[in-house]
Structures are given as C-alpha cells and as structure tokens.
Design a protein around this motif. Structure first.
Motif, PDB file in Angstrom:
ATOM      1  N   ARG A  12       0.760  -1.274  -0.268  1.00  0.00           N
ATOM      2  CA  ARG A  12      -0.030  -0.060  -0.128  1.00  0.00           C
ATOM      3  C   ARG A  12       0.846   1.267  -0.052  1.00  0.00           C
ATOM      4  N   VAL A  13       0.864   2.037  -0.972  1.00  0.00           N
ATOM      5  CA  VAL A  13       1.573   3.295  -1.222  1.00  0.00           C
ATOM      6  C   VAL A  13       0.869   4.365  -1.662  1.00  0.00           C
ATOM      7  N   GLY A  14       1.580   5.427  -1.766  1.00  0.00           N
ATOM      8  CA  GLY A  14       1.135   6.466  -2.588  1.00  0.00           C
ATOM      9  C   GLY A  14       1.537   6.652  -3.872  1.00  0.00           C
ATOM     10  N   TYR A  15       0.718   7.031  -4.728  1.00  0.00           N
ATOM     11  CA  TYR A  15       1.040   7.267  -6.165  1.00  0.00           C
ATOM     12  C   TYR A  15       0.742   8.649  -6.852  1.00  0.00           C
ATOM     13  N   ILE A  16       1.631   9.143  -7.466  1.00  0.00           N
ATOM     14  CA  ILE A  16       1.456  10.431  -8.085  1.00  0.00           C
ATOM     15  C   ILE A  16       1.856  10.339  -9.767  1.00  0.00           C
ATOM     16  N   GLU A  71      13.554  15.757  -3.882  1.00  0.00           N
ATOM     17  CA  GLU A  71      13.470  16.830  -2.737  1.00  0.00           C
ATOM     18  C   GLU A  71      12.305  16.882  -2.061  1.00  0.00           C
ATOM     19  N   ALA A  72      11.260  16.304  -2.938  1.00  0.00           N
ATOM     20  CA  ALA A  72       9.869  16.101  -2.068  1.00  0.00           C
ATOM     21  C   ALA A  72       9.806  15.244  -0.919  1.00  0.00           C
ATOM     22  N   GLY A  73      10.562  13.935  -1.175  1.00  0.00           N
ATOM     23  CA  GLY A  73      10.618  13.155  -0.350  1.00  0.00           C
ATOM     24  C   GLY A  73      10.102  11.774  -1.005  1.00  0.00           C
ATOM     25  N   ALA A  74      10.107  11.701  -2.018  1.00  0.00           N
ATOM     26  CA  ALA A  74       9.469  10.470  -2.775  1.00  0.00           C
ATOM     27  C   ALA A  74      10.412   9.095  -2.655  1.00  0.00           C
ATOM     28  N   GLU A  75       9.890   8.186  -2.906  1.00  0.00           N
ATOM     29  CA  GLU A  75      10.728   6.982  -2.638  1.00  0.00           C
ATOM     30  C   GLU A  75      11.222   6.357  -3.877  1.00  0.00           C
ATOM     31  N   ASP A  76      10.450   6.446  -5.176  1.00  0.00           N
ATOM     32  CA  ASP A  76      10.849   6.013  -6.301  1.00  0.00           C
ATOM     33  C   ASP A  76       9.942   6.680  -7.417  1.00  0.00           C
ATOM     34  N   ILE A  77      10.706   6.563  -8.770  1.00  0.00           N
ATOM     35  CA  ILE A  77      10.117   7.322  -9.791  1.00  0.00           C
ATOM     36  C   ILE A  77      10.469   6.581 -10.872  1.00  0.00           C
ATOM     37  N   SER A  78       9.581   6.386 -12.071  1.00  0.00           N
ATOM     38  CA  SER A  78       9.801   5.866 -13.404  1.00  0.00           C
ATOM     39  C   SER A  78       9.268   6.705 -14.378  1.00  0.00           C
ATOM     40  N   SER A  79      10.069   7.088 -15.457  1.00  0.00           N
ATOM     41  CA  SER A  79       9.759   7.839 -16.571  1.00  0.00           C
ATOM     42  C   SER A  79       9.909   7.245 -17.846  1.00  0.00           C
ATOM     43  N   ASP A  80       8.996   7.633 -18.730  1.00  0.00           N
ATOM     44  CA  ASP A  80       8.717   7.011 -19.899  1.00  0.00           C
ATOM     45  C   ASP A  80       8.106   7.859 -20.699  1.00  0.00           C
ATOM     46  N   ASP A  81       7.997   7.883 -22.453  1.00  0.00           N
ATOM     47  CA  ASP A  81       7.380   8.701 -23.089  1.00  0.00           C
ATOM     48  C   ASP A  81       6.246   9.054 -22.823  1.00  0.00           C
ATOM     49  N   ASP A  82       5.285   8.280 -22.014  1.00  0.00           N
ATOM     50  CA  ASP A  82       3.924   8.650 -21.525  1.00  0.00           C
ATOM     51  C   ASP A  82       3.668   9.679 -20.511  1.00  0.00           C
ATOM     52  N   GLY A  83       4.923   9.718 -19.704  1.00  0.00           N
ATOM     53  CA  GLY A  83       5.007  10.302 -18.260  1.00  0.00           C
ATOM     54  C   GLY A  83       5.579  10.126 -17.329  1.00  0.00           C
ATOM     55  N   HIS A  84       5.495  10.492 -16.045  1.00  0.00           N
ATOM     56  CA  HIS A  84       6.164  10.209 -14.869  1.00  0.00           C
ATOM     57  C   HIS A  84       5.415   9.588 -13.826  1.00  0.00           C
ATOM     58  N   GLU A  85       5.865   8.313 -13.211  1.00  0.00           N
ATOM     59  CA  GLU A  85       5.362   7.716 -12.143  1.00  0.00           C
ATOM     60  C   GLU A  85       6.019   8.130 -10.918  1.00  0.00           C
ATOM     61  N   ASP A 100       3.194   9.573   3.671  1.00  0.00           N
ATOM     62  CA  ASP A 100       3.978  10.628   2.973  1.00  0.00           C
ATOM     63  C   ASP A 100       3.280  11.405   1.757  1.00  0.00           C
ATOM     64  N   LEU A 101       2.058  10.739   1.371  1.00  0.00           N
ATOM     65  CA  LEU A 101       1.292  11.079   0.009  1.00  0.00           C
ATOM     66  C   LEU A 101       1.054  12.572   0.137  1.00  0.00           C
ATOM     67  N   HIS A 102       0.436  12.994   1.092  1.00  0.00           N
ATOM     68  CA  HIS A 102      -0.020  14.281   0.961  1.00  0.00           C
ATOM     69  C   HIS A 102       1.015  15.323   1.021  1.00  0.00           C
TER      70      HIS A 102
END
Length: 249
Positions: A135-139, A157-171, A178-180
């Motif tokens: 169970r995680v936060g998703y942006i 800088e915002a304190g996120a734990e992970d990120i993935s990017s491709d041509d469609d966008g960023h997750e 911490d989501l809020h």
C-alpha cells in the motif's frame, strides 16, 4: 530511485476512460462525499478529501460538481457507503484487488462475483492476493511536466521513494503516510498532477500473452463499469507490442 516501471492503474485501451466519463464523475463524487464525511469538509485540512478533489480535477470534473459533493456531506445528505475490498484472480494467474464504495454489500458482492466468473476470473478469500502488494502513495505527471532529470530532482527533494519515467509520463511513489506532503511539494515544483491517490503496488508482475491480455482487460473494463467499483489494481505486465495491437482493434 530511478528505473522503468510498467506498473499502472489500468491505463489501457485508448478512449476507455472517455467513454465512461459520466460514470467516472459519479464515482468521484461518491468518494468526495465519503472523504468529506470522514473528516473536515475542507481539502486543506482533510488529506483524503484533498486526494479525491485532486483526482476529480485531473479528469476535468466541473468545480460545481466537486462543491456539490462536499456540500452533500456537510448537509449529511446521501447514502452511507461502506468501503469493501475484494481480491481475486484473472486470466494468466494475474492478481486483482477491487476497491468498492457501496450502500448494499450483498448487491456489490454478487455483481463482482458474477463479473469475475463470466470473464475468466474468480474471487478469492480476503488477503489471498493483497500480501503480494504494498500500500503506497502514487502520483502521476504527464511527460509535459518536464524531463526525467527535472522530475527526478523534484521528486527527491519532495521526499518521494521511487520514480519511473517514459514517453507517456512520470510515475512517482511515496510511503502511504507521506503522500499528502509529497504531492503538495511536487505541485509547487511541477504544477498540478494528473493523478494523486493511494495505490496497491505489486511486488512481482505477471507477464500475460495477447489472448490473456485481451480477456483480462475486458474483465477489468466490466468491473470498472459497475457503479460500486471505484478502482481495480493488478499485477499484470502487458508488453508494449501487445498493448499497441489491442489499442488498434
């Protein structure tokens, strides 16, 4: 923290959400009302309501609709809804988590069970698949939000734990609690997100072939068409090649 992730919350056939816009607004209104009832009717002081309002804004839900849903909670109007989660399996052994808001649990259970059994799936016991998810936060941000480096820096800088990017966008992924805070910091740096919500992220993904993918996505479409179903999460992995083929059909 960087890396490519094919996980998504049922972003499948082109136009699928457009065809369900009215139903989507109805479901979002329900979530906004429930969120407002469970806390203060002010998004600035109610994290769940803020997430619901942000999700509504992301799909261009009119401000009047959003305010009516909040006012309904303040006036103690409308039905009382229960949050019920169902777990089960789809084609190819894919695990599914089905989140609902319902005023009639017997109706919802019957509908979900029927949809699953008629479309290549079956319901499991509570906890039968959720142990394989976190169970995680998703942006989610569109590609237009900036380059991978720009979004990565902002997320760190915002304190996120992970990120993935491709041509469609960023997750972007955060700890649930911490989501809020993270989404608020990212909004200042990148603007308004396409989606901000609590999510179920699978620890292991299951690859499905073309036939399984078509049946699976049809099953998910059928589930999402039910008025009581809010969100469907899965641990499936559909290749870009198969997805392009299905989108072309």
């Amino acid at each position: 923290m960087a890396g490519h992730s094919k996980f998504n919350n049922i972003k499948h056939r082109k136009g699928a959400q457009d065809k369900k816009r009215a139903a989507q607004f109805s479901k979002l209104s329900r979530e906004i009302t429930v969120a407002a009832k469970t806390g203060m009717p002010d998004p600035d002081f109610n994290p769940r309501l803020r997430l619901a309002v942000n999700s509504a804004k992301a799909v261009s839900m009119p401000k009047d609709n959003i305010q009516r849903a909040i006012d309904k909670a303040s006036a103690s109007e409308g039905d009382d809804y229960n949050e019920v989660r169902y777990e089960g399996f789809g084609p190819g052994g894919v695990s599914l988590i089905i989140e609902t808001l319902t005023d009639n649990t017997n109706r919802t259970f019957t509908n979900v069970r029927t949809i699953m059994s008629r479309n290549g799936g079956n319901l499991g016991e509570s906890g039968s698949v959720s142990h394989g998810f976190e169970r995680v936060g998703y942006i989610q941000y569109p590609a237009s939000a900036g380059s991978e480096d720009k979004v990565l820096e902002a997320a760190m800088e915002a304190g996120a734990e992970d990120i993935s990017s491709d041509d469609d966008g960023h997750e972007i992924w955060t700890a649930m609690e911490d989501l809020h805070e993270v989404s608020g910091a990212l909004e200042k740096a990148l603007g308004e997100a396409e989606s901000v919500k609590l999510a179920w992220r699978p620890s292991v993904q299951v690859e499905v072939d073309a036939e399984q993918a078509e049946t699976l996505l049809n099953l998910i479409d059928m589930l999402e068409e039910d008025d009581d179903v809010q969100t469907v999460w899965g641990n499936y992995d559909v290749s870009d090649e198969i997805m392009e083929k299905l989108n072309a059909e």
